[in-house]
Design an enzyme around this catalytic site. Structure first.
Site, mmCIF file in Angstrom:
data_model
loop_
_atom_site.group_PDB
_atom_site.id
_atom_site.type_symbol
_atom_site.label_atom_id
_atom_site.label_comp_id
_atom_site.label_asym_id
_atom_site.label_seq_id
_atom_site.Cartn_x
_atom_site.Cartn_y
_atom_site.Cartn_z
ATOM 1 N N GLU A 151 0.819 -1.222 0.000
ATOM 2 C CA GLU A 151 0.000 0.000 0.000
ATOM 3 C C GLU A 151 0.849 1.267 0.000
ATOM 4 O O GLU A 151 0.768 2.092 0.921
ATOM 5 C CB GLU A 151 -0.976 -0.009 1.175
ATOM 6 N N GLU A 308 -6.563 -8.064 -0.765
ATOM 7 C CA GLU A 308 -6.969 -8.089 0.645
ATOM 8 C C GLU A 308 -8.434 -7.705 0.774
ATOM 9 O O GLU A 308 -8.929 -6.839 0.050
ATOM 10 C CB GLU A 308 -6.181 -7.046 1.469
#
Ligand code: GLA
Ligand code: ZN
Length: 671
Positions: A151, A308
């Site tokens: 991320e 995710e």
């Protein structure tokens, strides 16, 4: 990972952090994962501290064991590089690795995603770690993907970044005069005499709040620079790994509508898109759908990885409500319906310490399989095993597109005026939702994407028209396409400098109008227009426009501009261009978009009750119509095709009624 010959089904699994646990637990994890039909684990996401305990020491023994354990148990591996959080010794020894924030505060060691992207130390050691990992594990043929860092995001305002910004500007503009021109520095006597005069735009310089700047030009260039600086870090690791394992695809997990990084530029350097989906408990289905469609469109429709999602709860939303029974499965299939070829979780086993100890996991603190969440995970795993490779690689076929552009997002959020309530993503969503409501597939494309194959392109809030984009739109409409844009469009060029001669600037001939003024309505105010006998609200902005070659379709009914057009349509070449001069409501958007689609020969996949989402993917095995019931109640759908539900085996004929239970899913395969 996806489109690899090592993969014969929708991969199922997620982030697995055995390094946080004693080794005795690993075998139990393997048993539980097999029970849940899990076949892929993302390893090594945050292990830099363990892998490089000091400047000259690397230590891979534990990771070796983990790799061997999961491999012995038949798992595929998505191998991360661990560069999303640097080790403490590095911060102490090389403070250049620490970020400086928007307020000018130099950070100390802590948290994660904390490295300065222009730090020579970060770049040197991140590359070295990636290289060592690739060299060490290159012979594992169950590595299905590399997962670089984690991320990526944030920003840095340190001195290294400032120096790098000056170089970036020099490279872009060549001369300081060109910079002055691009930023219109004659305003407020800002003329720069030398690149050395330029400082980063933050609260100490041009900004008075994160989104409030006195000079849009410099702030916009900083956004581009920051996104590219972080991308350079990704590319450094990418190139290093790719040279060693050219056959293993490389990704990094994106975050949907994340404003700091221009993902459309990033996508060019990624082998496939992966992203992390964490809707709030009360997120509207179209919020999530938009993000999936944006992520899929980054690579022109190529399937992406759902890297995710939580099996149950997050720990960081204000209210971490449980996903109700069935919701995890429903949202997993929603991802697949929009183009995902994997279903993955954060995380496999719930940790015991720090801020994510109450974040959902496949294996809860109870430590066994007798939990609701585990049962739901296992049931979905079993179902995905049954689906096998049927849907893999399938594409959505959209004849409609919405333009989504990070520069426009940045530029509209930095704009001083016309309204604090003007938000780029809100306006995109207003139009996107109409397509969703109608069950009409839509892509979210960049300004660089080819328009061939689309019959209708909507570009809400196309405030900035970049070089060549107007010409692309012009040709598209001339050749028979339908184009729509809205208020606050066509105002500026790529530097945020106004195109004079009347808004919407370079789009003016295409739309056949010119906008003289715009009225930003306070929240308590509103206007109105009537379209085909129905009255609709006009809020936020009301453009005061004049038609040139366009025809007015509806006009304002109140205030001193009553009678001026609120909605126009221009015949241009073989096509048509529509202008929506104000913001209205979802009924209006649904009606208007539905009409334009019908004119363009684009029809809904089928009619469904509002709470049933429909999406379609197509591959050599046929077409797959996903029907997703976002409501807790049963609803009925009349099918407009013959096919078989691949989840239940039920055969349906055209005209049959399909009863879909609350939060249930059907996937109708038509061959
Ligand atoms: C992100 C991160 C994970 C984890 C989850 C929690 O997606 O990538 O490491 O922190 O959020 O929701
Ligand atoms: Zn920095």
């Amino acid at each position: 990972m996806i489109e690899s010959n090592k993969v014969k089904k929708i991969l199922y699994g997620g982030d697995y952090n055995p390094e946080q646990w004693p080794e005795e637990i690993w075998e139990e994890d393997m048993r539980l994962m097999k029970l849940a039909h899990i076949d892929v684990v993302t390893l090594n996401v945050f292990s830099w501290a363990a892998l490089q305990p000091s400047e000259d020491t690397y230590c891979f023994e534990k990771l070796d064991k983990i790799m061997e354990t999961v491999t012995r148990n038949g798992m595929k591996i998505c191998l991360a590089t661990s560069t999303g959080a640097h080790p403490a010794w590095m911060a102490r020894k090389y403070p250049d690795i620490l970020r400086t924030d928007f307020s000018g505060r130099k950070h100390k060691f802590g948290s994660r995603h904390n490295s300065c992207p222009n730090s020579p130390t970060y770049r040197k050691y991140a590359k070295r770690l990636a290289e060592k990992l690739a060299e060490r594990y290159r012979s594992y043929d169950n590595i299905v993907a590399w997962h670089i860092s984690n991320e990526y995001g944030g920003e840095c305002y340190c001195e290294n970044c400032e120096r790098a910004f000056r170089l970036w500007l020099k490279n872009k503009y060549q001369t300081i005069d060109a910079v002055n021109e691009a930023w219109d520095t004659a305003f407020w006597g800002h003329t720069f005499y030398d690149f050395e005069d330029i400082v980063l735009p933050n609260i100490l310089s041009e900004h008075f709040a994160p989104e409030r700047t006195t000079f849009q030009g410099i702030s916009l260039d900083y956004r581009r620079f920051n996104s590219e600086s972080i991308l350079d870090c990704f590319r450094l690791e990418y190139d290093t790994i790719h040279a060693i394992t050219p056959e293993i695809p490389i990704t990094t997990n994106l975050m949907g509508t994340y404003d700091a990084l221009d993902y459309q530029m990033w996508a060019k350097y990624m082998d496939f898109i992966s992203w992390d989906n964490y809707p709030a408990y009360n997120a509207a289905p179209e919020d999530t759908a938009l993000r999936h469609d944006l992520m899929r469109s980054l690579k022109q429709g190529k399937p992406f990885a759902l890297m995710e999602q939580t099996p149950s709860v997050t720990n960081w939303h204000p209210y971490n409500a449980l996903k109700r029974p069935g919701v995890m499965r429903l949202w997993s299939y929603q991802a697949v319906a929009h183009g995902a070829d994997t279903v993955m979780f954060f995380q496999i086993r719930r940790s015991i310490g720090a801020c994510e100890k109450y974040h959902g996991a496949v294996i809860d603190h109870a430590g066994h399989e007798n939990t609701r969440v585990f049962r739901e995970v296992a049931a979905l795993g079993e179902e995905l095993d049954r689906i096998g490779d049927l849907t893999l690689g399938s594409r959505m076929k959209s004849k409609a597109a919405i333009v989504f552009d990070w520069d426009n997002w940045w530029a509209t959020s930095y704009s001083a005026g016309p309204s604090v309530n003007l938000h780029y993503c809100d306006e995109i969503m207003n139009y996107y939702k109409a397509f969703c409501d109608l069950n009409i597939p839509v892509d979210l494309i960049s300004v660089e994407d080819d328009l061939t194959g689309y019959s209708f392109v909507a570009a809400p809030l196309l405030y900035m028209v970049k070089p060549g984009h107007d010409e692309k739109i012009r040709r598209f409409v001339q050749e028979g396409g339908r184009f729509l844009t809205t208020f606050f469009s066509g105002y500026v060029d790529e530097h945020d400098l106004v195109t004079v001669g009347g808004y919407p600037g370079r789009l003016r001939d295409i739309l056949g109008i010119w906008v003289e003024e715009e009225d930003a309505l306070p929240e308590e105010a509103g206007n109105r227009f009537t379209y085909q006998g129905t009255a609709y609200p006009a809020t936020l902005i009301c453009d005061l426009l004049h038609t040139e070659s366009a025809r007015s379709l509806a006009s304002y009914e109140q205030d001193f501009y009553a009678g001026m057009p609120a909605l126009t349509r221009n015949a241009f070449g073989k096509g048509f261009a529509y202008y929506v001069a104000t913001r209205s409501d979802s009924n209006f958007y649904r009606t208007f978009i539905g009409e334009i689609c019908a004119e363009a020969g684009i029809f809904p996949l089928l009619d469904t009750p509002d709470c049933i989402e429909a999406a379609e993917r197509i591959n050599a095995n046929g077409s797959f119509l996903f029907l997703l019931n976002h409501d807790a109640q049963t609803h009925e759908i009349t099918l407009n095709r013959t096919g078989r539900d691949i989840l239940t085996g039920t055969e349906y004929k055209e005209g049959d009624t399909l009863r879909l239970a609350g939060r249930d899913v059907a996937i109708i395969q038509t061959v």
